[in-house]
Write a protein that holds these residues in place. Structure first.
Motif, PDB file in Angstrom:
ATOM      1  N   LEU A   1      38.929  36.036  42.267  1.00  0.00           N
ATOM      2  CA  LEU A   1      38.827  35.018  43.316  1.00  0.00           C
ATOM      3  C   LEU A   1      37.480  35.014  44.088  1.00  0.00           C
ATOM      4  N   GLY A   2      36.552  35.702  43.691  1.00  0.00           N
ATOM      5  CA  GLY A   2      35.099  35.909  44.209  1.00  0.00           C
ATOM      6  C   GLY A   2      34.393  34.565  44.257  1.00  0.00           C
ATOM      7  N   ARG A   3      33.281  34.658  44.919  1.00  0.00           N
ATOM      8  CA  ARG A   3      32.310  33.566  44.767  1.00  0.00           C
ATOM      9  C   ARG A   3      31.600  33.403  43.443  1.00  0.00           C
ATOM     10  N   ASP A   4      31.302  32.179  43.292  1.00  0.00           N
ATOM     11  CA  ASP A   4      30.900  31.922  41.734  1.00  0.00           C
ATOM     12  C   ASP A   4      29.486  32.480  41.778  1.00  0.00           C
ATOM     13  N   VAL A   5      29.032  32.690  40.598  1.00  0.00           N
ATOM     14  CA  VAL A   5      27.405  33.170  40.528  1.00  0.00           C
ATOM     15  C   VAL A   5      26.776  31.894  40.347  1.00  0.00           C
ATOM     16  N   PRO A   6      25.206  32.177  40.626  1.00  0.00           N
ATOM     17  CA  PRO A   6      24.397  30.888  40.842  1.00  0.00           C
ATOM     18  C   PRO A   6      24.246  30.543  39.477  1.00  0.00           C
TER      19      PRO A   6
ATOM     20  N   PRO B   1      29.834  28.691  36.526  1.00  0.00           N
ATOM     21  CA  PRO B   1      30.322  29.467  35.289  1.00  0.00           C
ATOM     22  C   PRO B   1      31.412  30.203  35.515  1.00  0.00           C
ATOM     23  N   LEU B   2      31.591  31.070  36.383  1.00  0.00           N
ATOM     24  CA  LEU B   2      32.905  31.710  36.659  1.00  0.00           C
ATOM     25  C   LEU B   2      34.145  30.953  36.701  1.00  0.00           C
ATOM     26  N   LEU B   3      33.819  29.848  37.482  1.00  0.00           N
ATOM     27  CA  LEU B   3      35.141  28.992  37.605  1.00  0.00           C
ATOM     28  C   LEU B   3      35.407  28.347  36.002  1.00  0.00           C
ATOM     29  N   ALA B   4      34.582  28.094  35.287  1.00  0.00           N
ATOM     30  CA  ALA B   4      34.698  27.518  34.063  1.00  0.00           C
ATOM     31  C   ALA B   4      35.391  28.697  33.345  1.00  0.00           C
ATOM     32  N   TRP B   5      34.793  29.968  33.321  1.00  0.00           N
ATOM     33  CA  TRP B   5      35.550  30.793  32.518  1.00  0.00           C
ATOM     34  C   TRP B   5      37.351  31.179  33.180  1.00  0.00           C
ATOM     35  N   ARG B   6      37.504  30.996  34.447  1.00  0.00           N
ATOM     36  CA  ARG B   6      38.898  31.140  34.779  1.00  0.00           C
ATOM     37  C   ARG B   6      39.643  29.759  34.466  1.00  0.00           C
ATOM     38  N   LEU B   7      39.257  28.723  34.358  1.00  0.00           N
ATOM     39  CA  LEU B   7      39.737  27.661  33.607  1.00  0.00           C
ATOM     40  C   LEU B   7      40.111  27.751  32.343  1.00  0.00           C
TER      41      LEU B   7
END
Length: 238
Positions: free
Chosen positions: A18-23, A86-92
């Motif tokens: 749930l955390g903020r995404d990486v730059p 990137p982190l959102l892409a991994w979650r998806l």
């Protein structure tokens, strides 16, 4: 009992889920502006091609058009989010791997379409090179869940080895990037210190020269004042 590692692991898990995404990282073609301008349209065309390929495969597997469109969109959505999130892409990607699999034919060796499998590897390769080590551990651990639950037992070991190799290489790339950034920052700081030292030395030299000039002139003034009665003829007697 030392609870600090547990607290660190829980914070990393919360950040992973749930955390903020990486730059976002630096674009690969940023050094070549002539090629970089074509990166976005070419990438969009590639994503559109993967969407059409997935849609064709899903239709051949017997899915209805709405479900095939949904699964095709879930396949390419991580690739669209990957450059900036990137982190959102991994979650998806984890969501797509968990959902877009129950429609595969019984004789299919893999539970996912080729675009989804290859896209998942690409997303994971980028993410493991961007996140810190505690988050990386959770990313790899969570990524193994669909593999252990859905992949055929004969194919699990190669996939797990691939995940481990991606994790190791990604961690090495991240550490190398951090080392280069730290070295660049240290070099920049050293250059600033040298410039500041040069300015201070120049100021000291100028102050020393001014002191010598002023002292010389003051000495001349003192000598001239002491010898004035002997050099001037119209000076009244004391």
């Amino acid at each position: 009992m030392n609870r600090q590692p547990i607290a660190v692991a829980l914070r990393a898990l919360r950040h992973t889920v749930l955390g903020r995404d990486v730059p976002p990282g630096r674009r690969l073609l940023a050094r070549w502006p002539g090629l970089d301008r074509y990166a976005t349209p070419v990438g969009l065309l590639a994503v559109l091609g993967l969407f059409l390929i997935t849609l064709t495969v899903e239709s051949e597997w017997g899915l209805s058009t709405p479900i095939a469109l949904l699964f095709a969109a879930m396949t390419v959505a991580p690739l669209l989010a990957l450059p900036r999130r990137p982190l959102l892409a991994w979650r998806l990607t984890v969501l797509a791997l968990s959902i877009c699999t129950f429609n595969a034919p019984a004789d299919q060796a893999w539970p996912w379409t080729p675009p989804l499998a290859l896209g998942s590897i690409a997303v994971l390769a980028v993410v493991v090179a961007r996140v810190d080590r505690p988050v990386l551990v959770w990313v790899v651990a969570i990524s193994t869940v669909p593999v252990l639950g859905l992949v055929d037992p004969d194919n699990r070991v190669p996939v797990l080895l691939l995940l481990g190799a991606l994790a190791i290489v990604g961690d090495l790339i991240r550490r190398n990037r951090l080392s280069r950034h730290a070295l660049a920052a240290q070099t920049e700081q050293s250059e600033r210190e040298q410039e500041r030292r040069a300015v201070l030395e120049e100021r000291t030299r100028i102050a020393r020269e001014m002191h010598d000039v002023v002292a010389h002139h003051m000495s001349l003034i003192a000598v001239q004042a002491e010898t004035a009665p002997y050099r001037l003829t119209d000076v009244p007697a004391p």
